[in-house]
Design a protein around this motif. Structure first.
Motif, short mmCIF file in Angstrom:
data_model
loop_
_atom_site.label_atom_id
_atom_site.label_comp_id
_atom_site.label_asym_id
_atom_site.label_seq_id
_atom_site.Cartn_x
_atom_site.Cartn_y
_atom_site.Cartn_z
N ASP A 167 0.82 -1.21 0.00
CA ASP A 167 0.00 0.00 0.00
C ASP A 167 0.85 1.26 0.00
O ASP A 167 0.43 2.31 -0.51
N LEU A 168 2.06 1.15 0.57
CA LEU A 168 2.98 2.29 0.61
C LEU A 168 3.81 2.41 -0.66
O LEU A 168 4.71 3.25 -0.75
N GLY A 169 3.53 1.56 -1.64
CA GLY A 169 4.18 1.69 -2.95
C GLY A 169 5.27 0.69 -3.24
O GLY A 169 5.91 0.77 -4.30
N ALA A 170 5.54 -0.24 -2.34
CA ALA A 170 6.60 -1.23 -2.58
C ALA A 170 6.15 -2.24 -3.62
O ALA A 170 4.99 -2.69 -3.61
N THR A 171 7.05 -2.61 -4.50
CA THR A 171 6.76 -3.65 -5.47
C THR A 171 6.75 -5.02 -4.79
O THR A 171 7.16 -5.14 -3.63
N GLY A 172 6.30 -6.02 -5.52
CA GLY A 172 6.27 -7.36 -4.96
C GLY A 172 7.65 -7.85 -4.55
O GLY A 172 7.82 -8.45 -3.47
N TRP A 173 8.66 -7.60 -5.40
CA TRP A 173 10.02 -8.03 -5.09
C TRP A 173 10.59 -7.28 -3.90
O TRP A 173 11.23 -7.85 -3.03
N ARG A 174 10.32 -5.96 -3.84
CA ARG A 174 10.84 -5.17 -2.72
C ARG A 174 10.16 -5.57 -1.40
O ARG A 174 10.80 -5.61 -0.35
N THR A 175 8.87 -5.88 -1.49
CA THR A 175 8.16 -6.35 -0.29
C THR A 175 8.76 -7.64 0.22
O THR A 175 8.97 -7.81 1.43
N PHE A 176 9.05 -8.54 -0.71
CA PHE A 176 9.64 -9.82 -0.31
C PHE A 176 11.03 -9.61 0.28
O PHE A 176 11.37 -10.20 1.31
N ARG A 177 11.85 -8.75 -0.36
CA ARG A 177 13.23 -8.56 0.05
C ARG A 177 13.35 -7.82 1.39
O ARG A 177 14.20 -8.16 2.21
N GLU A 178 12.50 -6.81 1.61
CA GLU A 178 12.68 -5.96 2.77
C GLU A 178 11.70 -6.23 3.91
O GLU A 178 11.92 -5.77 5.03
N VAL A 179 10.65 -6.99 3.63
CA VAL A 179 9.67 -7.28 4.68
C VAL A 179 9.57 -8.78 4.96
O VAL A 179 9.82 -9.24 6.08
N THR A 180 9.21 -9.54 3.93
CA THR A 180 8.95 -10.96 4.13
C THR A 180 10.21 -11.73 4.51
O THR A 180 10.22 -12.46 5.51
N LEU A 181 11.26 -11.57 3.71
CA LEU A 181 12.47 -12.36 3.93
C LEU A 181 13.11 -12.11 5.30
O LEU A 181 13.48 -13.08 5.98
N PRO A 182 13.25 -10.85 5.75
CA PRO A 182 13.82 -10.67 7.10
C PRO A 182 12.99 -11.31 8.20
O PRO A 182 13.53 -11.83 9.18
N LEU A 183 11.65 -11.30 8.03
CA LEU A 183 10.79 -11.85 9.07
C LEU A 183 10.79 -13.38 9.09
O LEU A 183 10.59 -14.00 10.13
N ILE A 184 11.02 -13.99 7.93
CA ILE A 184 11.04 -15.46 7.89
C ILE A 184 12.47 -16.00 7.90
O ILE A 184 12.67 -17.21 7.76
N SER A 185 13.46 -15.12 8.07
CA SER A 185 14.86 -15.55 8.01
C SER A 185 15.20 -16.65 9.02
O SER A 185 16.01 -17.54 8.70
N PRO A 186 14.64 -16.65 10.26
CA PRO A 186 14.93 -17.78 11.16
C PRO A 186 14.52 -19.12 10.56
O PRO A 186 15.23 -20.11 10.69
N GLY A 187 13.37 -19.15 9.87
CA GLY A 187 12.94 -20.38 9.22
C GLY A 187 13.81 -20.75 8.05
O GLY A 187 14.11 -21.92 7.82
N VAL A 188 14.24 -19.74 7.28
CA VAL A 188 15.11 -20.00 6.12
C VAL A 188 16.45 -20.57 6.58
O VAL A 188 16.94 -21.54 6.01
N VAL A 189 17.03 -19.94 7.60
CA VAL A 189 18.32 -20.41 8.11
C VAL A 189 18.18 -21.82 8.71
O VAL A 189 19.03 -22.69 8.49
N SER A 190 17.10 -22.05 9.45
CA SER A 190 16.88 -23.37 10.03
C SER A 190 16.73 -24.43 8.95
O SER A 190 17.29 -25.52 9.04
N GLY A 191 15.96 -24.10 7.90
CA GLY A 191 15.80 -25.04 6.79
C GLY A 191 17.11 -25.31 6.08
O GLY A 191 17.41 -26.44 5.69
N ALA A 192 17.92 -24.25 5.90
CA ALA A 192 19.21 -24.42 5.24
C ALA A 192 20.14 -25.30 6.07
O ALA A 192 20.83 -26.18 5.52
N LEU A 193 20.18 -25.10 7.37
CA LEU A 193 21.04 -25.91 8.22
C LEU A 193 20.57 -27.36 8.26
O LEU A 193 21.40 -28.28 8.28
N LEU A 194 19.26 -27.57 8.25
CA LEU A 194 18.74 -28.93 8.20
C LEU A 194 19.13 -29.59 6.88
O LEU A 194 19.57 -30.76 6.86
#
Length: 261
Positions: A167-194
């Motif tokens: 709503d603030l004007g972020a594109t889909g990629w920017r939303t994923f890079r700056e909002v979604t990915l940082p918030l799910i990073s614990p899961g991403v790192v855990s999955g990578a280590l597994l």
């Protein structure tokens, strides 16, 4: 009843982990044969690291684990986002198919991948069994684990946060890079280590998809065991188990850091 359950639990843990503890203890035993304790030594570890073949196989193992983990983490993270945030046909079927690599016996998966690679080689002349085929084989089962871990983390994330960014004007990629990915990073790192730990000690799938010059540490241990178990094998096994435990512990810490208990 409570005491009986406690005894039963400790008995199960002893059955599962005492053999590993015995191997770790024997890796420091001065005796070359048998299980009788004759004194403490680090000679077997010194000989292990002085063995050029072992270092070569260690390099192969790390190359396979690092490259396959990077690929599986990227694919699995994007797949998890697609399964949670988007609607498409056959989404339910794809979600259930994720469990196939988890529940299918390793020997079945190894044979099926070997047949696939042989068929492709006969049809187009590629790929030859090598480190590349091992990496592709590992990715085929790592993706499922990464996707399941990241999906579980993503389902805890409030979609309103992503909607607010858009709503603030972020594109889909920017939303994923700056909002979604940082918030799910614990899961991403855990999955990578597994995924990394699964690749590090995989034997069955690697056995079927490896070729000449692509020996990994699990394959080396298997070959040595057939000629007799020696303390250097105990040392190598102890290091591999210790590495796997360390990776899983790091994954658990990242998961806890993300607020999931």
């Amino acid at each position: 009843m409570k005491r009986l359950l406690a005894v039963y639990s400790w008995a199960i843990f002893a059955f599962l982990y005492l053999p590993i503890l015995v191997i770790a203890v024997l890796s420091f035993n001065r005796s070359r044969f048998g299980v009788s304790w004759t004194g403490f030594t680090l000679d077997w570890y010194n000989r292990l690291f002085a063995n050029e073949r072992v270092l070569e196989y260690l390099g192969n193992t790390l190359v396979v684990a690092v490259v396959s983990t990077a690929l599986a983490t990227t694919i699995g993270t994007l797949l998890a986002v697609g399964l949670v945030r988007y609607e498409f046909r056959l989404k339910s079927l794809l979600r259930y198919l994720l469990y196939v690599p988890v529940v299918v016996p390793d020997v079945v998966m190894g044979i099926s991948l070997l047949l696939l690679f042989n068929t492709l080689r006969d049809a187009i002349g590629w790929p030859r069994l090598s480190l590349l085929t091992i990496i592709l084989a590992h990715v085929s089962f790592q993706v499922a684990y990464v996707t399941l871990v990241v999906r579980a983390r993503l389902m805890l994330l409030d979609p309103a946060l992503e909607e607010a960014a858009q709503d603030l004007g972020a594109t889909g990629w920017r939303t994923f890079r700056e909002v979604t990915l940082p918030l799910i990073s614990p899961g991403v790192v855990s999955g990578a280590l597994l995924a990394f730990s699964l690749s590090l000690d995989d034997f069955v799938v690697t056995f079927f998809t490896s070729g000449s010059g692509s020996t990994t540490l699990p394959l080396y241990i298997y070959g040595k065991v057939k000629t007799g178990i020696t303390p250097d094998i105990h040392a190598l096994s102890t290091l591999m188990v210790g590495s796997t435990i360390l990776v899983l512990l790091l994954g658990w810490l990242f998961w806890r850091k993300g607020g999931t208990k």
